[in-house]
Design a protein around this motif. Structure first.
Motif, short mmCIF file in Angstrom:
data_model
loop_
_atom_site.label_atom_id
_atom_site.label_comp_id
_atom_site.label_asym_id
_atom_site.label_seq_id
_atom_site.Cartn_x
_atom_site.Cartn_y
_atom_site.Cartn_z
N SER A 131 -66.64 8.14 23.26
CA SER A 131 -67.02 8.29 24.67
C SER A 131 -67.01 9.74 25.12
O SER A 131 -67.93 10.21 25.80
CB SER A 131 -66.07 7.49 25.57
N LEU A 132 -65.96 10.46 24.74
CA LEU A 132 -65.80 11.83 25.21
C LEU A 132 -66.94 12.72 24.73
O LEU A 132 -67.44 13.57 25.47
CB LEU A 132 -64.45 12.39 24.77
N GLU A 133 -67.37 12.52 23.49
CA GLU A 133 -68.47 13.31 22.96
C GLU A 133 -69.76 13.07 23.76
O GLU A 133 -70.54 13.99 24.02
CB GLU A 133 -68.69 12.99 21.48
N ILE A 134 -69.98 11.83 24.15
CA ILE A 134 -71.15 11.50 24.96
C ILE A 134 -71.06 12.17 26.33
O ILE A 134 -72.02 12.77 26.81
CB ILE A 134 -71.28 9.97 25.12
N ILE A 135 -69.88 12.08 26.94
CA ILE A 135 -69.67 12.70 28.25
C ILE A 135 -69.88 14.21 28.17
O ILE A 135 -70.56 14.81 29.02
CB ILE A 135 -68.25 12.39 28.77
N GLU A 136 -69.32 14.83 27.15
CA GLU A 136 -69.45 16.28 26.98
C GLU A 136 -70.91 16.70 26.82
O GLU A 136 -71.33 17.73 27.36
CB GLU A 136 -68.64 16.74 25.77
N SER A 137 -71.68 15.91 26.09
CA SER A 137 -73.08 16.26 25.86
C SER A 137 -73.88 16.24 27.17
O SER A 137 -74.73 17.10 27.40
CB SER A 137 -73.72 15.32 24.83
N TYR A 138 -73.58 15.28 28.03
CA TYR A 138 -74.26 15.24 29.32
C TYR A 138 -73.77 16.36 30.24
O TYR A 138 -74.55 16.94 31.00
CB TYR A 138 -74.04 13.88 29.99
N ALA A 139 -72.47 16.66 30.19
CA ALA A 139 -71.91 17.70 31.05
C ALA A 139 -72.49 19.08 30.71
O ALA A 139 -72.67 19.92 31.61
CB ALA A 139 -70.39 17.72 30.93
N LYS A 140 -72.79 19.31 29.44
CA LYS A 140 -73.38 20.60 29.04
C LYS A 140 -74.77 20.79 29.63
O LYS A 140 -75.20 21.92 29.87
CB LYS A 140 -73.44 20.67 27.51
N GLN A 141 -75.46 19.70 29.87
CA GLN A 141 -76.84 19.76 30.37
C GLN A 141 -76.93 19.62 31.89
O GLN A 141 -77.98 19.92 32.47
CB GLN A 141 -77.67 18.66 29.73
N ASN A 142 -75.84 19.17 32.52
CA ASN A 142 -75.87 18.89 33.96
C ASN A 142 -74.61 19.45 34.62
O ASN A 142 -73.51 18.92 34.41
CB ASN A 142 -75.96 17.38 34.20
N SER A 143 -74.79 20.48 35.44
CA SER A 143 -73.64 21.17 36.02
C SER A 143 -72.90 20.34 37.05
O SER A 143 -71.75 20.65 37.39
CB SER A 143 -74.11 22.48 36.66
N ASN A 144 -73.52 19.28 37.56
CA ASN A 144 -72.83 18.46 38.55
C ASN A 144 -71.91 17.43 37.93
O ASN A 144 -71.22 16.70 38.64
CB ASN A 144 -73.83 17.78 39.49
N ILE A 145 -71.90 17.33 36.60
CA ILE A 145 -70.99 16.42 35.91
C ILE A 145 -69.68 17.16 35.61
O ILE A 145 -69.67 18.17 34.90
CB ILE A 145 -71.60 15.86 34.62
N ILE A 146 -68.61 16.67 36.17
CA ILE A 146 -67.28 17.23 35.95
C ILE A 146 -66.45 16.17 35.24
O ILE A 146 -66.46 15.01 35.64
CB ILE A 146 -66.62 17.60 37.29
N TYR A 147 -65.75 16.56 34.19
CA TYR A 147 -64.93 15.55 33.51
C TYR A 147 -63.54 16.07 33.21
O TYR A 147 -63.32 17.27 33.03
CB TYR A 147 -65.62 15.05 32.24
N ILE A 148 -62.62 15.14 33.22
CA ILE A 148 -61.24 15.40 32.82
C ILE A 148 -60.93 14.46 31.68
O ILE A 148 -61.17 13.26 31.77
CB ILE A 148 -60.26 15.16 33.98
N ALA A 149 -60.42 14.99 30.59
CA ALA A 149 -60.09 14.18 29.42
C ALA A 149 -58.61 14.33 29.12
O ALA A 149 -58.18 15.36 28.58
CB ALA A 149 -60.93 14.59 28.21
N GLU A 150 -57.82 13.34 29.49
CA GLU A 150 -56.38 13.34 29.24
C GLU A 150 -55.83 11.94 29.46
O GLU A 150 -56.45 11.12 30.13
CB GLU A 150 -55.68 14.32 30.18
N THR A 151 -54.71 11.67 28.90
CA THR A 151 -54.11 10.35 29.09
C THR A 151 -53.72 10.19 30.56
O THR A 151 -53.41 11.16 31.26
CB THR A 151 -52.86 10.17 28.22
#
Length: 263
Positions: A46-66
């Protein structure tokens, strides 16, 4: 960001669906200033998919942690919101294209201090994204929401950011019914608006919380009804039956009952 909204998506091992979720937010006619994705330590790609979209879209912000569960993830996202209203879209669901601007338009002439939620209807989809049902919702009644029927589906609504933060955000003691808790908190004494349009698609699949935590939903719902109503169990039981009758009659008046029964 008065003319924009934000969207929070809690995610955990949602690799089969997260791309479709993100794409549905991107297809919202530029009304979304931030899509905040909180990943709780996924191990399925999942995280790899999220990261790929975030690199292309500046309005996507993600936090990856437990995190300590869905409500904790939602509160992390809530802390980053600077728009007057926000949506909450789970990672396995999706928005109908170009619909959020129409939902947001209902807020334009309303008092921000008084309007708690705007909501619409939603569809049911299967694992592959095929539409398998419809949920046309009745108009909102706080009494009926408290005692019998959760009129507002979280994925088909915009929530008042200021009210949500003021009243403590999402209850992290709850594993399932944090949407019910939030709706009861922020709508009491406030305005709620309904639009008769399909806003989102709610996915039914074997690994969803809805499929696996039904007993938790029942217990948490009982606790919340007792907390917000201050009534004993017998009174709540009787009010539940009365409220269900009211909901059915309202659905009949609003011409959505027969379709619900049919489906």
């Amino acid at each position: 960001m008065l003319n924009k909204i934000s969207v929070i998506t809690p995610s955990y091992n949602s690799g089969d669906y997260i791309a479709e979720c993100i794409q549905s937010v991107l297809a919202q006619d530029q009304i979304v200033s931030k899509h905040i994705i909180i990943d709780g330590g996924s191990k399925d790609g999942s995280l790899e998919i999220i990261e790929s979209y975030a690199k292309q879209n500046s309005n996507i912000i993600y936090i990856a942690e437990t995190d300590n569960g869905q409500a904790d993830a939602l509160n992390k996202g809530l802390a980053l919101i600077d728009t007057p209203y926000f949506g909450w879209l789970n990672a396995d669901d999706r928005y109908v294209p170009n619909i959020l601007s129409q939902l947001f338009s209902l807020t334009k002439e309303q008092n921000l201090d008084e309007l708690s939620i705007v909501y619409g209807d939603y569809r049911l989809i299967d694992v592959k994204g095929n539409i398998i049902g419809f949920r046309k919702q009745p108009t909102f009644s706080y009494f009926d929401c408290l005692y019998s029927y959760l009129t507002i589906h979280n994925g088909a609504a915009l929530f008042n950011t200021q009210l949500t933060k003021k009243l403590g955000g999402f209850n992290e003691r709850l594993k399932f019914a944090m949407d019910y808790d939030l709706i009861l908190k922020i709508t009491k004494g406030k305005q709620v608006l309904h639009i008769k349009e399909f806003i989102s698609d709610f996915r039914l699949h074997p690994s969803s919380k809805t499929s696996n935590l039904e007993y938790v939903r029942i217990e948490e719902t009982k606790r919340l009804r007792k907390h917000f109503s201050r009534h004993n169990n017998l009174s709540i039981y009787l009010l539940n039956k009365f409220s269900l009758l009211k909901v059915v009659l309202r659905m009949f008046r609003e011409k959505i009952l027969f379709e619900r029964i049919k489906r």
